[in-house]
Structures are given as structure tokens and as C-alpha cells.
Design a protein around this motif. Sequence first.
Motif, PDB file in Angstrom:
ATOM      1  N   GLU A  42       0.829  -1.213   0.000  1.00  0.00           N
ATOM      2  CA  GLU A  42       0.000   0.000   0.000  1.00  0.00           C
ATOM      3  C   GLU A  42       0.861   1.259   0.000  1.00  0.00           C
ATOM      4  O   GLU A  42       0.620   2.193  -0.766  1.00  0.00           O
ATOM      5  CB  GLU A  42      -0.905   0.014   1.236  1.00  0.00           C
ATOM      6  CG  GLU A  42      -1.999  -1.025   1.171  1.00  0.00           C
ATOM      7  CD  GLU A  42      -2.905  -1.010   2.408  1.00  0.00           C
ATOM      8  OE1 GLU A  42      -3.683  -1.949   2.544  1.00  0.00           O
ATOM      9  OE2 GLU A  42      -2.801  -0.053   3.216  1.00  0.00           O
ATOM     10  N   LEU A  61       0.945   4.244  -2.702  1.00  0.00           N
ATOM     11  CA  LEU A  61       0.584   5.612  -2.299  1.00  0.00           C
ATOM     12  C   LEU A  61       1.719   6.583  -2.623  1.00  0.00           C
ATOM     13  O   LEU A  61       1.472   7.693  -3.112  1.00  0.00           O
ATOM     14  CB  LEU A  61       0.259   5.658  -0.805  1.00  0.00           C
ATOM     15  CG  LEU A  61      -1.007   4.878  -0.380  1.00  0.00           C
ATOM     16  CD1 LEU A  61      -1.160   4.904   1.138  1.00  0.00           C
ATOM     17  CD2 LEU A  61      -2.251   5.450  -1.040  1.00  0.00           C
ATOM     18  N   ILE A  67       1.730   7.177  -6.362  1.00  0.00           N
ATOM     19  CA  ILE A  67       0.610   8.043  -6.775  1.00  0.00           C
ATOM     20  C   ILE A  67       0.898   9.490  -6.376  1.00  0.00           C
ATOM     21  O   ILE A  67       0.649  10.421  -7.145  1.00  0.00           O
ATOM     22  CB  ILE A  67      -0.719   7.523  -6.183  1.00  0.00           C
ATOM     23  CG1 ILE A  67      -1.082   6.169  -6.817  1.00  0.00           C
ATOM     24  CG2 ILE A  67      -1.852   8.540  -6.405  1.00  0.00           C
ATOM     25  CD1 ILE A  67      -2.164   5.380  -6.096  1.00  0.00           C
ATOM     26  N   ALA A 102      -0.633   3.669 -10.052  1.00  0.00           N
ATOM     27  CA  ALA A 102      -0.251   2.482  -9.277  1.00  0.00           C
ATOM     28  C   ALA A 102      -1.477   1.722  -8.824  1.00  0.00           C
ATOM     29  O   ALA A 102      -2.576   2.272  -8.714  1.00  0.00           O
ATOM     30  CB  ALA A 102       0.589   2.889  -8.061  1.00  0.00           C
ATOM     31  N   GLN A 103      -1.272   0.444  -8.600  1.00  0.00           N
ATOM     32  CA  GLN A 103      -2.278  -0.410  -7.963  1.00  0.00           C
ATOM     33  C   GLN A 103      -1.572  -1.135  -6.816  1.00  0.00           C
ATOM     34  O   GLN A 103      -0.439  -1.567  -6.973  1.00  0.00           O
ATOM     35  CB  GLN A 103      -2.784  -1.502  -8.915  1.00  0.00           C
ATOM     36  CG  GLN A 103      -3.559  -1.024 -10.128  1.00  0.00           C
ATOM     37  CD  GLN A 103      -3.970  -2.195 -11.026  1.00  0.00           C
ATOM     38  OE1 GLN A 103      -3.368  -3.271 -10.974  1.00  0.00           O
ATOM     39  NE2 GLN A 103      -4.978  -1.985 -11.838  1.00  0.00           N
ATOM     40  N   ALA A 104      -2.267  -1.309  -5.708  1.00  0.00           N
ATOM     41  CA  ALA A 104      -1.770  -2.192  -4.645  1.00  0.00           C
ATOM     42  C   ALA A 104      -2.922  -3.070  -4.211  1.00  0.00           C
ATOM     43  O   ALA A 104      -4.037  -2.583  -4.034  1.00  0.00           O
ATOM     44  CB  ALA A 104      -1.255  -1.382  -3.463  1.00  0.00           C
ATOM     45  N   PHE A 105      -2.637  -4.347  -4.074  1.00  0.00           N
ATOM     46  CA  PHE A 105      -3.700  -5.258  -3.620  1.00  0.00           C
ATOM     47  C   PHE A 105      -3.106  -6.477  -2.932  1.00  0.00           C
ATOM     48  O   PHE A 105      -2.017  -6.917  -3.266  1.00  0.00           O
ATOM     49  CB  PHE A 105      -4.617  -5.667  -4.775  1.00  0.00           C
ATOM     50  CG  PHE A 105      -3.924  -6.240  -5.991  1.00  0.00           C
ATOM     51  CD1 PHE A 105      -3.288  -5.413  -6.902  1.00  0.00           C
ATOM     52  CD2 PHE A 105      -3.925  -7.610  -6.223  1.00  0.00           C
ATOM     53  CE1 PHE A 105      -2.666  -5.937  -8.034  1.00  0.00           C
ATOM     54  CE2 PHE A 105      -3.312  -8.135  -7.362  1.00  0.00           C
ATOM     55  CZ  PHE A 105      -2.680  -7.293  -8.265  1.00  0.00           C
ATOM     56  N   ARG A 118      -6.350  14.483  -6.404  1.00  0.00           N
ATOM     57  CA  ARG A 118      -5.945  13.143  -6.848  1.00  0.00           C
ATOM     58  C   ARG A 118      -5.252  12.445  -5.687  1.00  0.00           C
ATOM     59  O   ARG A 118      -4.211  12.912  -5.211  1.00  0.00           O
ATOM     60  CB  ARG A 118      -4.990  13.256  -8.037  1.00  0.00           C
ATOM     61  CG  ARG A 118      -4.532  11.924  -8.625  1.00  0.00           C
ATOM     62  CD  ARG A 118      -3.557  12.180  -9.769  1.00  0.00           C
ATOM     63  NE  ARG A 118      -3.170  10.976 -10.486  1.00  0.00           N
ATOM     64  CZ  ARG A 118      -2.116  10.214 -10.183  1.00  0.00           C
ATOM     65  NH1 ARG A 118      -1.367  10.523  -9.148  1.00  0.00           N
ATOM     66  NH2 ARG A 118      -1.830   9.155 -10.912  1.00  0.00           N
ATOM     67  N   VAL A 119      -5.832  11.365  -5.238  1.00  0.00           N
ATOM     68  CA  VAL A 119      -5.272  10.662  -4.085  1.00  0.00           C
ATOM     69  C   VAL A 119      -5.146   9.178  -4.371  1.00  0.00           C
ATOM     70  O   VAL A 119      -5.893   8.610  -5.171  1.00  0.00           O
ATOM     71  CB  VAL A 119      -6.154  10.840  -2.823  1.00  0.00           C
ATOM     72  CG1 VAL A 119      -6.133  12.265  -2.337  1.00  0.00           C
ATOM     73  CG2 VAL A 119      -7.585  10.383  -3.088  1.00  0.00           C
ATOM     74  N   GLY A 120      -4.200   8.540  -3.690  1.00  0.00           N
ATOM     75  CA  GLY A 120      -4.144   7.086  -3.677  1.00  0.00           C
ATOM     76  C   GLY A 120      -5.047   6.619  -2.552  1.00  0.00           C
ATOM     77  O   GLY A 120      -4.901   7.067  -1.420  1.00  0.00           O
ATOM     78  N   HIS A 135     -10.971  -3.745  -2.782  1.00  0.00           N
ATOM     79  CA  HIS A 135      -9.756  -3.763  -1.965  1.00  0.00           C
ATOM     80  C   HIS A 135      -8.521  -3.254  -2.710  1.00  0.00           C
ATOM     81  O   HIS A 135      -7.394  -3.494  -2.300  1.00  0.00           O
ATOM     82  CB  HIS A 135      -9.502  -5.176  -1.437  1.00  0.00           C
ATOM     83  CG  HIS A 135     -10.422  -5.552  -0.315  1.00  0.00           C
ATOM     84  ND1 HIS A 135     -11.790  -5.460  -0.417  1.00  0.00           N
ATOM     85  CD2 HIS A 135     -10.177  -6.003   0.941  1.00  0.00           C
ATOM     86  CE1 HIS A 135     -12.342  -5.845   0.730  1.00  0.00           C
ATOM     87  NE2 HIS A 135     -11.388  -6.179   1.566  1.00  0.00           N
ATOM     88  N   MET A 136      -8.741  -2.574  -3.808  1.00  0.00           N
ATOM     89  CA  MET A 136      -7.638  -2.068  -4.626  1.00  0.00           C
ATOM     90  C   MET A 136      -7.297  -0.645  -4.202  1.00  0.00           C
ATOM     91  O   MET A 136      -8.182   0.172  -4.003  1.00  0.00           O
ATOM     92  CB  MET A 136      -8.067  -2.080  -6.106  1.00  0.00           C
ATOM     93  CG  MET A 136      -7.007  -1.632  -7.070  1.00  0.00           C
ATOM     94  SD  MET A 136      -5.604  -2.760  -7.180  1.00  0.00           S
ATOM     95  CE  MET A 136      -6.363  -4.188  -7.942  1.00  0.00           C
ATOM     96  N   ILE A 137      -6.000  -0.383  -4.063  1.00  0.00           N
ATOM     97  CA  ILE A 137      -5.561   1.006  -3.877  1.00  0.00           C
ATOM     98  C   ILE A 137      -5.139   1.519  -5.235  1.00  0.00           C
ATOM     99  O   ILE A 137      -4.335   0.881  -5.926  1.00  0.00           O
ATOM    100  CB  ILE A 137      -4.400   1.076  -2.872  1.00  0.00           C
ATOM    101  CG1 ILE A 137      -4.939   0.767  -1.481  1.00  0.00           C
ATOM    102  CG2 ILE A 137      -3.720   2.441  -2.926  1.00  0.00           C
ATOM    103  CD1 ILE A 137      -3.901   0.725  -0.412  1.00  0.00           C
ATOM    104  N   GLU A 138      -5.707   2.641  -5.639  1.00  0.00           N
ATOM    105  CA  GLU A 138      -5.361   3.206  -6.946  1.00  0.00           C
ATOM    106  C   GLU A 138      -5.617   4.706  -6.909  1.00  0.00           C
ATOM    107  O   GLU A 138      -6.252   5.211  -5.979  1.00  0.00           O
ATOM    108  CB  GLU A 138      -6.156   2.512  -8.062  1.00  0.00           C
ATOM    109  CG  GLU A 138      -7.668   2.593  -7.960  1.00  0.00           C
ATOM    110  CD  GLU A 138      -8.355   1.752  -9.043  1.00  0.00           C
ATOM    111  OE1 GLU A 138      -7.997   0.576  -9.190  1.00  0.00           O
ATOM    112  OE2 GLU A 138      -9.238   2.289  -9.724  1.00  0.00           O
ATOM    113  N   PRO A 139      -5.153   5.437  -7.920  1.00  0.00           N
ATOM    114  CA  PRO A 139      -5.385   6.885  -7.901  1.00  0.00           C
ATOM    115  C   PRO A 139      -6.850   7.215  -8.214  1.00  0.00           C
ATOM    116  O   PRO A 139      -7.424   6.652  -9.142  1.00  0.00           O
ATOM    117  CB  PRO A 139      -4.463   7.415  -9.014  1.00  0.00           C
ATOM    118  CG  PRO A 139      -4.032   6.238  -9.808  1.00  0.00           C
ATOM    119  CD  PRO A 139      -4.313   5.000  -9.033  1.00  0.00           C
TER     120      PRO A 139
END
Lengths: 182, 391
Positions: free
Chosen positions: A19, A23, A26, A32-35, B4-6, B174-178
Motif C-alpha cells: 500500500e 501511495l 501516486i 499504481a495499484q496495490a492489492f 488526486r489521491v491514492g 480492496h484495490m488502492i489506486e489513484p
Amino acid sequence: MVEIRFHGRGGQGAVTSAELTALAAIDEGKFAQAFPSFGPERRGAPVMAFVRVSDTQIRTREKVYNPDVVVVLDPSLLQIVNVEAGLKEGGLVILNTKKSAEEVRKETGLKARLALVDASKIAMETMRVPITNTTMLGALIKGAGLLGIEALRAPIQNRFGPIAEKNLKACQRAFEETTVED
Amino acid sequence: MAKRVGMEVSIAAAEAVALADVDVIAAYPITPQTHVVEHLSELVASGHLDAEFIPVESEHSAMSCCVGSAAAGARTFTSTSSQGYALMAEICYVAASLRLPIVMVTANRALSAPINIWNDHADLMMSRDTGWVQTVAENGQEVVDLIFHAFKVAEDHRVLLPVMVNMDGFILSHMIEPILIPEAEEVRRYLPPYVPKLRLDPEKPVTIGPVGMPDVYTEAKMVHDQVLKGAKDVVVEAWQSFKSQFGREYRCVETYKSEDAETILITMGSISETAMTAIDQLRGAGKKVGLVRIRLWRPFPVEELFDAIKGAKVVAVVDRAMSLNGVCGPVCAEVKSVLYDRGARPYLQNYIAGLGGRDVTVENFIEMADQVAARAQRGDPMGYEIINVRD
């Protein structure tokens, strides 16, 4: 696009590592992707987490099968998990170990290029806990070079609040102490 | 200015609900929806969101509370997944038939048995015939944008129906993305406060939801059907005003490199992004393959879908759920009826993929595109096939 796979044990913060990497990327204006590897979460069991970082929009939702970089948070995983599985040709494995590259190769048969750091020691000395997630991020930045280490500052501060400084110190120290094979 | 946030998509969904200034949230946690309601409860508890959070004891109660709250004229939200949806289904029919503009995010997940917490569209398809408006997101930004859109559509006096925003469980939730999170003021301009047309009010008593004898039930259903069909114009209009406010453009059906395509793949949800990457590779290899992505699932965008595929000789529909009808998957059934009604008969094959969390890869789409073209060439019988089955 760079694909990263983190190996850890439940509770060691592999998911957090993924994560924070996303972050930070980004925040730098990248995509980016985090999972996590979506499954039953058990403390101590081997877990994986994944990151994609790219300069352009990422348009895939498949799992990460062929990472460019693998980060191993816990040295004991080398005996039970094939951390090189699917690694791209010329890919990098970043290990938390007190051993030398020769010793690691002899014991595990790993063939990939290695980056090594004694993250457990750094984490114990700087934070008094054997949790190596933020420490190994310093090693990741050194080994993979995909972000500036400063990019981690804000995500780590947001996540850890009062203990952020210790985490940043461990991260910085790992960045300095990680040795990367040519 | 939007920021724009992650962010994890579930957290972004909760932030969007808060920006939409909801009055009431009634929800029960279930994987993989949990983070949505968890974050909303934090926002309410910390005072960031001035709303009632009703921590109910089941999903049946969650939707029952939503029915009461929406009938009283409050902007109302809930969220669920899978078995939770199954438990609340009884009241979901009531919410739609009573014309209550509730918004629900469904983090799509397989239905038991075997028990499975992972993604597919079983719950989405279970809700198919409830008479809700339903949209399906491809990515995190869409989840956020479709939530604002959902309230706009639901509360429009020409619609007054509940709206479900579908996001693939885990893969999106559950994905973190912009994600671009808009300013509260921008959202307020797009989504003014809800003005109920009719509401429960002790000063002016009305009955909402009386018994419908055989002499009115048919008419009630007919009106529901007409309103739902008519909702498409409002859905489109609300996307047009969304574009003027936020700059991002959405349509009922999106196309990707399909104009001159001989083979067209049809997808819905997050697999569409993976499919686009596959299309790029297929085009790179000189193959004329295109993609059609369905965003509006209910009401089904009949004309838009037909326009998007009418030129194709070969069509492959990818379903992420089974109908267990021995004929085809649920998306394919809609596509077939659209084609039949218009006398079009391309070669059509249905692929069932990604059940219960099985990954659907770029390679899978390339194989499906190649295989359907080869099948058409050979004149194989049309039908459906479950892909990625273990030996």
C-alpha cells in the motif's frame, strides 16, 4: 510498468508495504495499484501482496504473475515458498537476511539477481519490533529505484503518526545498507 | 479542484457517500463490502458526516430501515454483498415497488455454496429482476462517480427508484489506486438536496405500500416497468450533467476499437479493463477485434448495445455469473434477445469466466477472441462454455 510482489507472514506488514509503495508512487504523479492476495488472513501464515507502478494508466485487473521485483520480508519464508516463481528474466529478489549472497544461493538455490539487507536487525535497533515492512521499503527503493525515498515520507507519516519517524529512520537505514548485485 | 489521491476503492466509495451528504445509512458488514460501511461509521462517529448511522442486526433489517428512512424523505444509503444481498432481497423488491430512491453499493461476490467470499456477479444477477436501476463500475474512479450519479438518478421525480452501483468485490473494493475526489461544493452543485415528492409525514398522513389486490397489481407492475424503462433517459441526462460538472464522460455502453471490428467481445465490470489490454495486443497482431462494455445493466440499454455490435460478424459475450438454465449466461441472454428482436444473427459464443474469484487474464481474452473467430470460421454450433476449468 513495474510489477512487485511482497512475501511476508500475516502480521508483518506485507500488505502495508504494498500500500505504502503505491501511495508514494501516486503522490509522485504516477499510476499504481496495490492489492493483497485475497484470502483468509491468519497471523504467521505466508501472505503475498502486489504492486503495479506505471507512468501511464494501468488497464489490467489480472493478478501479478510475472513480477519484475520480489521483496521477501521474512527470511524463514525462503524454506517454504518459491519466491522466484514467475520472476521476469533479469528480475530482482530483495531479501531480508543476515547472510551473504553466496550463502543464500548455496542454501536456497536462488538464481535471480539479489539485493540483501539485514532488515530484522535494523527494525529491532531502530523500532524495537521485528516488523520489517517499512524497513524493506528502503531496500526496495535502493534495489528497484522506481521512486525517490522522499516519496515514502508522507504515506509513512499518515499511516504511522507518532511512530512514523522511527519507521522513516529504519527505511533510510535500509536504503543505505542494502547491497545490490550488478 | 478535485484532489488526486491514492486510496482504497471502498474508502473512496464511503467518501463519495459522505460527499453526497446522506442523511441515513443503515448497513450490516459483510466481506468484501466491510470497508465501505466501516469507514462511513467512522465518518459519522468522528463528526465528519452529519448523518444517522443505524448499525442493524441483519441485511434484512438494513434494507427495512432504508425503506422507512427513504419513505420519510431522507437521503439513504446502504451497501452489501452476496449472502447479505440474498438476505435483504425480500425488501429490495419492496424498495423498488414503493419507488424509494435508496442508493446501494454492492461489492459483488459469489453466492454459496460452496462458501466463497470472492468476486463474481452472482449477487448482481440475483438482483437483476428487482426493478432497481443498476450500473456496473470498471474502476475505482467509476465507483465514486457512479455513486453521485446514482443519487441524481434515484431522486429525480421522473424516476424515484432505488439505484444499485456494482463494484467487483476485492478486485475493485480492496484495490488502492489513484482516484480524483471532488470538492464538496462541486458535488453539491451536481447533487442538490433531495426533495421528496411524497413522504411519510404525521401532519399529512399517507399510506405507502398498501395491499395490491388483483385489480391493481398488474397495473402497478406495468407502471414500474414503464418508469424503469423511462429511467434510461434520466440516466443518460445525469451522465451529461456529470460531464459538464466534472469533465468525465460516461455512457450506457462503451466501445473500444470496435468500429471496424470483425470480432467483438462484450464485457461488464472490472474485467473490461483487462479486456482492453488484450484488444491492444490483438490489434498489434493485426486482428480486427473490438470491445463493447456494458455500464448500465438495468434498464438494459437495448438500442445502445445494438448500435455498438450491429456491424460485427462474430460476437463473444463474457459472463461473470451463471444462469444455470442450460442456455447461456445472463448477459448473453440479453444480448441474444436484442439481436433476435432486430433480426441480426452474428456468430455468437458465450464464455463464463471468473467465478468465485478465479482470475480472468489478458491471455484469457486473447484466447477467447481467437477461439470464437475460429469457431465461426468452422461453423461450430453456438453455445456457452466455462473457461479456465481445471482438469
